[in-house]
Design a protein around this motif. Structure first.
Motif, PDB file in Angstrom:
ATOM      1  N   LEU A  27      37.479  44.714 -64.548  1.00 52.01           N
ATOM      2  CA  LEU A  27      37.544  43.933 -63.310  1.00 52.01           C
ATOM      3  C   LEU A  27      37.631  42.438 -63.610  1.00 52.01           C
ATOM      4  CD1 LEU A  27      34.873  45.849 -61.181  1.00 52.01           C
ATOM      5  CD2 LEU A  27      37.356  45.871 -60.832  1.00 52.01           C
ATOM      6  N   ILE A  57      32.618  34.834 -56.315  1.00 50.35           N
ATOM      7  CA  ILE A  57      32.447  35.236 -57.714  1.00 50.35           C
ATOM      8  C   ILE A  57      30.989  35.126 -58.128  1.00 50.35           C
ATOM      9  CG2 ILE A  57      32.982  34.612 -60.109  1.00 50.35           C
ATOM     10  CD1 ILE A  57      35.789  33.849 -59.182  1.00 50.35           C
ATOM     11  N   PHE A 105      37.188  41.317 -52.271  1.00 48.88           N
ATOM     12  CA  PHE A 105      37.556  39.947 -52.645  1.00 48.88           C
ATOM     13  C   PHE A 105      38.753  39.405 -51.864  1.00 48.88           C
ATOM     14  CE2 PHE A 105      35.669  38.357 -56.877  1.00 48.88           C
ATOM     15  CZ  PHE A 105      34.403  38.729 -56.474  1.00 48.88           C
ATOM     16  N   THR A 111      44.794  45.106 -57.094  1.00 42.37           N
ATOM     17  CA  THR A 111      43.371  45.220 -56.762  1.00 42.37           C
ATOM     18  C   THR A 111      43.067  46.549 -56.093  1.00 42.37           C
ATOM     19  OG1 THR A 111      43.164  42.817 -56.508  1.00 42.37           O
ATOM     20  CG2 THR A 111      41.483  44.175 -55.469  1.00 42.37           C
ATOM     21  N   CYS A 128      44.777  37.885 -61.106  1.00 47.65           N
ATOM     22  CA  CYS A 128      45.121  37.754 -59.686  1.00 47.65           C
ATOM     23  C   CYS A 128      44.862  36.357 -59.134  1.00 47.65           C
ATOM     24  CB  CYS A 128      44.338  38.782 -58.865  1.00 47.65           C
ATOM     25  SG  CYS A 128      44.819  40.490 -59.173  1.00 47.65           S
ATOM     26  N   GLU A 129      43.767  35.735 -59.549  1.00 44.56           N
ATOM     27  CA  GLU A 129      43.361  34.449 -58.963  1.00 44.56           C
ATOM     28  C   GLU A 129      43.877  33.231 -59.715  1.00 44.56           C
ATOM     29  OE1 GLU A 129      42.014  33.883 -56.201  1.00 44.56           O
ATOM     30  OE2 GLU A 129      40.862  35.637 -55.583  1.00 44.56           O
ATOM     31  N   GLU A 187      40.596  39.985 -62.197  1.00 44.52           N
ATOM     32  CA  GLU A 187      40.339  38.823 -61.358  1.00 44.52           C
ATOM     33  C   GLU A 187      41.030  37.575 -61.910  1.00 44.52           C
ATOM     34  OE1 GLU A 187      38.642  36.341 -58.337  1.00 44.52           O
ATOM     35  OE2 GLU A 187      39.278  38.421 -58.531  1.00 44.52           O
ATOM     36  N   TYR A 242      34.143  44.575 -55.294  1.00 41.33           N
ATOM     37  CA  TYR A 242      35.266  43.772 -55.788  1.00 41.33           C
ATOM     38  C   TYR A 242      36.501  43.950 -54.897  1.00 41.33           C
ATOM     39  CZ  TYR A 242      38.889  41.792 -58.667  1.00 41.33           C
ATOM     40  OH  TYR A 242      39.938  41.027 -59.106  1.00 41.33           O
TER      41      TYR A 242
END
Length: 526
Positions: A467, A431, A418, A495, A474-475, A471, A415
Motif C-alpha cells: 500500500l 496519511i 483515500f 487503488t 498515485c499521489e 500511495e 486505504y
C-alpha cells in the motif's frame, strides 16, 4: 470500595479517549467537505420550509431527499437549531450555500450526535469476555476496542472531513448489537428496526438479525444437541418481534402511506438508474470485473479482435455515475447483483441457523452479510466498508484469527477511502491519521495475542506493505507524468483493484473460519 475505584478508573480512561477524539474532530472543522455537505444542507432546507407532502418530490437541487423518513425527521429537528446559526442555509433555492456559520453548525451537529456513538462503544466494551482472572488482562481488550471504535480512521475522515452522519447511525447499530449480547433481544430488535428507517443501507445486515432472533430468541428451550424443536417455539415472541417491525414501520412510513406517496418514497430510496459502480469505485468484485473487462478490451483492440466502432462509448473508467455497458464481458444488471449477493450471504445465514454459537456467531454472520453485500451489491459506495469494519472490531480483541482478518480488512478498507479526500491540504492529514491508527491497531493486537502465532504470514505482510508504494505512485509520481491527462482515472482504478484483492481475501478468510467452525461442530456431535 475497591470495585468503585476500578469502575472510576475505567470511566476515566474511556472519558479521556472520548474527549480526545472530540477535540480532534473540532480541529477538523475547517477541512475540505464534499458534496454531501450540500446534500445535508439541502435536506435541512427541504424539511424546514416545505410541508411533508413535498419532501420526497422536491427537486430544485439535484441532491434530492433519498434517505428513509426517520432521517428526514432528524434533519427537520436539526433545522430548528440551524435557524439560530444562519437562516439562509434553510432556503431551498440557495443552492451550494456554505457560509462560515453554516459550516460551523453542520460540523458541530455531527460532533454532537456522535455522543450516541460514544455511549454505544461504552456498552459494547461491557460485552468483552470478562473471564480472565487478571484485571489487566480484562481491561486491556476493552481499552483497545475503545480506541479501535472511537478513533476509527475511516469514520473520522468520512464524517468529519468528507462529511456525513454515520457516527450516530453506527451508534444505534452497535447499541443494538450490545443489547443482543446482553440478552435484551426486544430492545436490540427495536433499535435495529429504527436504524433501518434512518438509513436503508443497513438492510445489508438484516438477514443476520432476522435469523439470529428467530433461532436464538423465538426457540426458547436450550437443547444440548443444538437441534431446532418446534415444541420450544414461542409464537408470542414471534408476534412481539413482528409488532416491533410493524409499529416502527408504521410510525416511519405511515404519513406517506396516508398521502399515497409510498411508491415515490421507495423510488427515491432505491434508484437503480445510477449504474453498477459509484464514481469512486468501491473495492469489490465488480471493480475486479470492470478491470478485467478493460484489459480484455485493450488487448482485443491491439490484436484487432474487436471493432472500435462497436465498443460502447461510455467507459467504466470515466469516473461518472451512470449506467454503462461492458465492452467484452457480459453487462451486469441490478437483478444479477441481487442474485450474487443472496448466494454469497446464504452460507453464513445457514451456519447461523444450524450452529448459532451465541451472539458472537451472530456478529460473524453480520460481518459476512455486510461484506457479501459490499462485494456484490449494486452501486455500492466505498464508505459502506465501514459497515463491516466497525462490528469486526468487537471480534478482533477476542481471537487471534479474527484479529488477523480485521487488520487486513481495516487497513485495506481504510486505504480505499483515500480518494474521497483528493485536495492537497488533506493529504498529510489522511496519511498521518491512517498511519497512527494502523500502527496502533497492529501493535496493540500483536501485543494482546503475543502468545499466539504471528498475525500475518509473509504473503499478507508483503501485500499490506504494498500500500505504501501504491500511495507514492498515485499521489506523487502519477501527477508528474503525461498519463495524468490521458488516463486521469488510472490512480482510482489501481487503488480500487488493489484494495479489492485485500478485502476479498479477508472476506474469504472469515467465511472459511465460520463455515469450518460450523462443520467441525457438527462432526463432533455426530
Amino acid at each position: 470500595m475497591a470495585a468503585l475505584g476500578v469502575a472510576a478508573a475505567g470511566l476515566s480512561w474511556f472519558s479521556a479517549l472520548a474527549i480526545g477524539v472530540t477535540l480532534l474532530k473540532c480541529l477538523l472543522i475547517p477541512t475540505y467537505h464534499s458534496t454531501d455537505f450540500e446534500v445535508h444542507r439541502n435536506w435541512l432546507a427541504i424539511t424546514h420550509t416545505l410541508p411533508i407532502s413535498q419532501w420526497y418530490y422536491e427537486a430544485t437541487s439535484e441532491w434530492t431527499l433519498d434517505y428513509p423518513p426517520f432521517f428526514a425527521w432528524f434533519e427537520y429537528v436539526l433545522s430548528h437549531a440551524a435557524k439560530y446559526f444562519d437562516q439562509e442555509m434553510l432556503n431551498v433555492h440557495n443552492l451550494n450555500y456554505s457560509s462560515p456559520r453554516t459550516l460551523l453548525f453542520q460540523r458541530l451537529s455531527v460532533i454532537f450526535t456522535d455522543a450516541l456513538f460514544v455511549y454505544a462503544v461504552h456498552e459494547c466494551c461491557k460485552c468483552i469476555d470478562g473471564k480472565k482472572t487478571s484485571k489487566e488482562l480484562t481491561e486491556k481488550p476493552k481499552f483497545i476496542l475503545s480506541v479501535l471504535l472511537l478513533w476509527n480512521f475511516g469514520l473520522l475522515i468520512v464524517d468529519h472531513i468528507h462529511f456525513q452522519y454515520n457516527g450516530f447511525l453506527f451508534g444505534i447499530m452497535l447499541l443494538s448489537i450490545a443489547r443482543l449480547f446482553q440478552k435484551r433481544h426486544m430492545e436490540g430488535a427495536f433499535l435495529f428496526a429504527v436504524l433501518l428507517h434512518f438509513k436503508h443501507i443497513y438492510l445489508y445486515v438484516a438477514p443476520a438479525y432476522g435469523i439470529y432472533l428467530l433461532r436464538s430468541y423465538c426457540f426458547t428451550a436450550s437443547k444440548p444437541d443444538g437441534a431446532v424443536r418446534w415444541s420450544s417455539f414461542s409464537l408470542v415472541r414471534v408476534i412481539s418481534l413482528g409488532l416491533i417491525v410493524v409499529l416502527v414501520s408504521a410510525l416511519s412510513l405511515g404519513p406517506f402511506i396516508a398521502l399515497n406517496q409510498l411508491p415515490q418514497v421507495l423510488s427515491r430510496l432505491f434508484p437503480f438508474k445510477r449504474g453498477l459502480c459509484h464514481a469512486y469505485w468501491a473495492p469489490n468484485f465488480w471493480a475486479l470485473y470492470n478491470a478485467v473487462d478493460k484489459v480484455l478490451s485493450v488487448v482485443g483492440l491491439e490484436l484487432k479482435l474487436l471493432d472500435p466502432n462497436q465498443l460502447p462509448r461510455a467507459s467504466m473508467t470515466s469516473g461518472l455515475v451512470q449506467q454503462f455497458q461492458h465492452a467484452v464481458l457480459p453487462s451486469v444488471t441490478p437483478l444479477a447483483t441481487l442474485f450474487c449477493t443472496l448466494v454469497a450471504i446464504l452460507p453464513s445465514v445457514f451456519c447461523l441457523w444450524f450452529k448459532p454459537q451465541g451472539p458472537r456467531g451472530f456478529l460473524r454472520c453480520l460481518v459476512l452479510c455486510a461484506l457479501s453485500s459490499f462485494m456484490f451489491g449494486w452501486h455500492v459506495h466505498e464508505k459502506a466498508i465501514l459497515l463491516a469494519i466497525l462490528p469486526m472490531s468487537l471480534l478482533s480483541v477476542e481471537k487471534a484469527g479474527d484479529a488477523s482478518i480485521f487488520l487486513i480488512l481495516t487497513t485495506t478498507g481504510h486505504y480505499s477511502l483515500f480518494p474521497l479526500l483528493f485536495t492537497a491540504p488533506e493529504l498529510p492529514i489522511k496519511i498521518l491519521l491512517m498511519l497512527l491508527f494502523t500502527i496502533y491497531s497492529i501493535s496493540s493486537l500483536k501485543t494482546l495475542f503475543r502468545k499466539e502465532k504471528p498475525l500475518f504470514n509473509w504473503m499478507e505482510t508483503f501485500y499490506l506493505l504494498g500500500l505504501g508504494p501504491l500511495e507514492v505512485c498515485c499521489e506523487f509520481i502519477f501527477p508528474l507524468t503525461s498519463w495524468k491527462v490521458k488516463f486521469p482515472f488510472l490512480p482510482l482504478l489501481l487503488t480500487s483493484v488493489y484494495c479489492a484483492l485485500g478485502i476479498a481475501y479477508a472476506w474469504l478468510r472469515l467465511y472459511v473460519s465460520v463455515v469450518t467452525g460450523c462443520l467441525v461442530s457438527k462432526t463432533k456431535k455426530q
